[in-house]
Each structure stands twice: as structure tokens, then as C-alpha cells.
Design an enzyme around this catalytic site. Structure first.
Site, PDB file in Angstrom:
ATOM      1  N   HIS A  38       7.041   0.277  -9.541  1.00  0.00           N
ATOM      2  CA  HIS A  38       5.541   0.969  -9.784  1.00  0.00           C
ATOM      3  C   HIS A  38       5.189   0.409 -11.510  1.00  0.00           C
ATOM      4  O   HIS A  38       5.956   0.112 -12.068  1.00  0.00           O
ATOM      5  CB  HIS A  38       5.437   2.430 -10.024  1.00  0.00           C
ATOM      6  N   HIS A  44       3.410   1.478 -14.924  1.00  0.00           N
ATOM      7  CA  HIS A  44       2.510   2.558 -15.862  1.00  0.00           C
ATOM      8  C   HIS A  44       1.074   2.195 -16.072  1.00  0.00           C
ATOM      9  O   HIS A  44       1.655   0.756 -16.886  1.00  0.00           O
ATOM     10  CB  HIS A  44       3.206   3.270 -16.350  1.00  0.00           C
ATOM     11  N   CYS A  65       5.502   5.129  -0.508  1.00  0.00           N
ATOM     12  CA  CYS A  65       5.281   4.719   1.233  1.00  0.00           C
ATOM     13  C   CYS A  65       3.927   5.473   1.540  1.00  0.00           C
ATOM     14  O   CYS A  65       3.301   5.167   1.842  1.00  0.00           O
ATOM     15  CB  CYS A  65       6.407   4.222   2.021  1.00  0.00           C
TER      16      CYS A  65
HETATM   17  P1  5GP Z   1       9.114   6.680 -12.770  1.00  0.00           P
HETATM   18  O1  5GP Z   1       9.476   8.005 -14.161  1.00  0.00           O
HETATM   19  O2  5GP Z   1       9.583   6.409 -11.144  1.00  0.00           O
HETATM   20  O3  5GP Z   1       8.964   5.446 -13.071  1.00  0.00           O
HETATM   21  O4  5GP Z   1       7.140   7.235 -12.572  1.00  0.00           O
HETATM   22  C1  5GP Z   1       7.500   7.883 -12.082  1.00  0.00           C
HETATM   23  C2  5GP Z   1       5.335   8.825 -11.811  1.00  0.00           C
HETATM   24  O5  5GP Z   1       5.801   8.889 -10.047  1.00  0.00           O
HETATM   25  C3  5GP Z   1       5.417   9.788 -12.787  1.00  0.00           C
HETATM   26  O6  5GP Z   1       5.039   9.091 -14.174  1.00  0.00           O
HETATM   27  C4  5GP Z   1       5.343  11.009 -12.002  1.00  0.00           C
HETATM   28  O7  5GP Z   1       3.999  11.961 -12.342  1.00  0.00           O
HETATM   29  C5  5GP Z   1       4.297  10.226 -10.730  1.00  0.00           C
HETATM   30  N1  5GP Z   1       4.057  10.385  -9.747  1.00  0.00           N
HETATM   31  C6  5GP Z   1       5.428  11.321  -8.649  1.00  0.00           C
HETATM   32  N2  5GP Z   1       4.915  11.661  -7.464  1.00  0.00           N
HETATM   33  C7  5GP Z   1       3.566  11.478  -7.598  1.00  0.00           C
HETATM   34  C8  5GP Z   1       2.890  11.631  -6.591  1.00  0.00           C
HETATM   35  O8  5GP Z   1       3.150  12.168  -5.589  1.00  0.00           O
HETATM   36  N3  5GP Z   1       1.874  10.938  -6.875  1.00  0.00           N
HETATM   37  C9  5GP Z   1       0.956  10.687  -7.743  1.00  0.00           C
HETATM   38  N4  5GP Z   1      -0.483  10.429  -8.235  1.00  0.00           N
HETATM   39  N5  5GP Z   1       1.854  10.244  -8.966  1.00  0.00           N
HETATM   40  C10 5GP Z   1       3.512  10.567  -8.586  1.00  0.00           C
HETATM   41 ZN    ZN Z   2       8.060   2.804  -0.871  1.00  0.00          ZN
END
Ligand code: 5GP
Ligand code: ZN
Length: 114
Positions: A100, A102, A7
């Protein structure tokens, strides 16, 4: 959501490298890329997990898929191929609790899940 990292990215309070944006969806470069192309696609509205998508938000999922197609074209991986991944909750490996997707590509991806 005051403290949600994604957010904050939507509000511009945390900088990000935007790849694609429309009224409902934001796509930006992952800060810790797991592949040569690693873009995160999010709804601008806070939805915590895939399990929280309901009602009108199902339409937002269509916008997200459309945005993924745009990202793939922008990154030049639409023909070569890529992977679209959603991690949901703890055992799914979700670390950021703002839904999110990927988008991973730019190399031959292996089949391993870990
Ligand atoms: P999850 O494990 O929740 O599916 O993936 C979260 C993703 O968000 C990870 O790949 C991580 O590198 C990315 N991420 C976390 N914090 C940030 C941020 O502040 N900026 C960006 N660009 N990516 C982030
Ligand atoms: Zn959020």
C-alpha cells in the site's frame, strides 16, 4: 488471500470509505489518519510488500502512481503538495502485508521519519 485485511476491503467484507477505484487499484481513507489527508492506495491483487513487485506487476505500479495523482486531485492537494510513502517490512514500519501507498497531505509535513 483469505485473512488479509486489505483483500477483505477489496472484497467489501470490511467497509471502507473509497476515494478512487479502477480495475486494478483501490484508494480509501486510512482508518487512523496521520495527517488531514491520509489515503491508502492499494493494488486489488494481493502483493505482500514492495519487494514482491515483479514482472507484470511493475505495470501495476504505474497504475498506482496514476491513481495517486487522481487521489491528489480529488483531495485538492495536487498543487499544494503531498507525500507518497511506502513502508516495507519490519524496520520500514509495515504493519499490513498487502502493498500500500500512503498519500499524506493537507498540512505542512515535517521532515521527521518517526
Ligand atoms: P503500514 O504501517 O502497514 O504502512 O500502514 C497500514 C495502514 O493501514 C495504517 O495507516 C492503518 O491505519 C491502516 N489500516 C489498518 N487497518 C485498516 C482498516 O481496516 N481500514 C482502513 N481504512 N485502514 C486500515
Ligand atoms: Zn491482501
Amino acid at each position: 488471500m483469505e485473512d488479509c485485511i486489505f483483500c477483505k476491503i477489496v472484497r467489501g467484507e470490511i467497509p471502507s470509505t473509497v476515494v478512487y477505484e479502477n480495475d486494478d487499484v483501490l484508494a480509501f481513507e486510512d482508518i487512523n489518519p496521520m495527517a488531514p489527508v491520509h489515503v491508502v492506495v492499494i493494488p486489488k491483487k494481493h502483493i505482500a510488500t514492495l519487494m514482491d513487485v515483479k514482472g507484470d506487476e511493475m505495470g501495476t505500479m504505474g497504475s498506482i502512481v496514476s491513481a495517486v495523482q487522481e487521489v491528489a486531485k480529488i483531495k485538492g492537494i495536487d498543487e499544494k503538495g503531498f507525500r507518497m510513502v511506502v513502508n516495507c517490512n519490519e524496520e520500514g514500519g509495515q504493519l499490513v502485508f498487502h502493498l500500500h501507498i500512503h498519500v499524506l497531505g493537507g498540512k505542512r509535513l515535517r521532515d521527521e521519519l518517526d
